[in-house]
Design an enzyme around this catalytic site. Structure first.
Site: not given
Length: 290
Positions: A148, A190, A217
Site C-alpha cells: 500500500s 488498492h 489487492e
C-alpha cells in the site's frame, strides 16, 4: 547501473492506519491473510538468507504502528522467519538515531507497512535512514518490500492524494516525490477494488514517459535490476503506457474539468506474467498462443 537489490511492491488489503480509511477493522490479523497466498512467502524466498534473513518491519506510514507491527511479525513467524523485529520510526530525529541506523545496516529485508505514504516521505526523506536505504538497495543483496503506502512511496514520483471517482478531472490527482528506489514508474495501490484507474490515467498523461503501475489487492510485483517485473499474488496488475498518446486536452481545460486522452495503451498482468521496463515488452506466462 547494476542494481543489486530487489523491490517487492504490494497493492495491499485493508489499509490499516491510513488517512484514507473511514472504517478501521479491529482485527489487524485478518488484513494480513492475503500474504499467505504467496506474497509474504515469496519475500522470504527471495531474501538473502531465506528464513534466517534479518527482517525489519517499518510502520512509519501507519497511524496505529503499535497494533500493526506485531501482526506482521506474527505472520512472518508463521512462515518460518524468526529473525524479525519492528522499527517504529515516528519522527525525523529517530531516522538519524545511531541504533536505528545500525539495525537498518544489518537488515536483509525491510517491510514497509500501509498507511499514509506522505508520512513515509516527510519523516524519512533526506535523512541518514533514507541514504542508507538507497545505498543498500543499489549495492547489496537486499529487499525493499512495501504494501500500500510502502509500495506507492518506492518510486521517484508518488501519488499521495486523489479522489477515485473524480480522478479524470484536471487537478484532482496530487503527485510529489517518493523515496526514489525506482525511476520511470508511478505506482497506485488498492487499484481494482477502489476504481483508481482514472488516477493513473491522469498521472501518465501529465508525463507519458512514466509507466503507470496499478496494483490490485492481494497482488504484487517483484522487480529485479530495476527492469524485470514479475506479477505475484492472486490479483491483477494494470500497466498504463502513455508513450503512444496521440492527443489530449490536458493543457486546454480549466482545473476541475474532464480530461480527454486519445490512444492510451494498457496491459493487464496476472501471476507469473513478466514485463521488461527496458523494452516495454510483456510476456504472458500461460499464453494461449505458445
Amino acid at each position: 547501473m547494476n542494481i543489486r537489490g530487489k523491490l517487492i511492491i504490494i497493492g495491499g488489503a485493508v489499509d490499516k492506519g491510513s488517512f484514507t480509511e473511514t472504517d478501521l477493522d479491529k482485527n489487524a490479523a485478518k488484513n494480513l491473510n492475503f500474504f499467505e497466498a504467496g506474497i509474504l512467502k515469496r519475500i522470504i524466498e527471495e531474501s538473502k538468507h531465506k528464513t534466517e534473513s534479518r527482517i525489519e518491519v517499518i510502520t512509519t506510514a501507519s497511524k496505529i504502528p503499535r497494533e500493526i507491527g506485531p501482526e506482521y511479525v506474527k505472520a512472518l513467524h508463521y512462515l518460518g522467519a524468526d529473525n524479525v523485529d519492528v522499527l517504529n520510526i515516528e519522527t525525523r530525529e529517530q531516522a538519524s538515531n545511531p541504533e536505528i541506523l545500525g539495525r537498518l545496516r544489518a537488515a536483509d529485508v525491510v517491510m514497509f507497512t500501509g498507511g499514509d505514504q506522505l508520512r513515509l516521505t516527510s519523516i524519512l526523506g533526506g535523512t541518514p535512514f533514507h541514504d542508507i536505504l538507497l545505498d543498500k538497495y543499489h549495492n547489496e543483496e537486499f529487499i525493499y518490500a512495501g504494501t500500500s503506502a510502502g509500495a506507492a512511496a518506492a518510486s521517484n514520483n508518488m501519488i499521495y492524494q486523489g479522489s477515485s471517482s473524480e480522478a479524470l478531472l484536471k487537478g484532482e490527482v496530487k503527485i510529489t516525490s517518493g523515496l526514489g528506489l525506482i525511476d520511470g514508474v508511478i505506482i497506485d495501490t488498492h487499484f481494482v477494488q477502489r476504481g483508481r484507474i482514472g488516477r493513473l490515467f491522469q498521472s501518465v498523461v501529465g508525463n507519458p514517459k512514466v509507466l503507470g503501475v496499478g496494483l490490485g489487492e492481494d497482488t504484487g510485483l517483484l522487480i529485479t535490476h530495476n527492469s524485470k517485473m514479475e506479477a505475484i499474488g492472486s490479483g491483477l496488475v494494470i500497466l498504463v503506457d502513455g508513450r503512444e498518446i496521440k492527443d489530449t486536452n490536458l493543457t486546454q481545460v480549466e482545473l476541475g474539468q474532464p480530461i480527454s486522452i486519445n490512444h492510451l495503451v494498457t496491459h493487464v498482468m496476472s501471476m507469473y506474467d513478466t514485463f521488461d521496463l527496458a523494452t516495454y515488452k510483456m510476456t504472458i506466462k500461460s499464453s494461449q498462443y505458445v
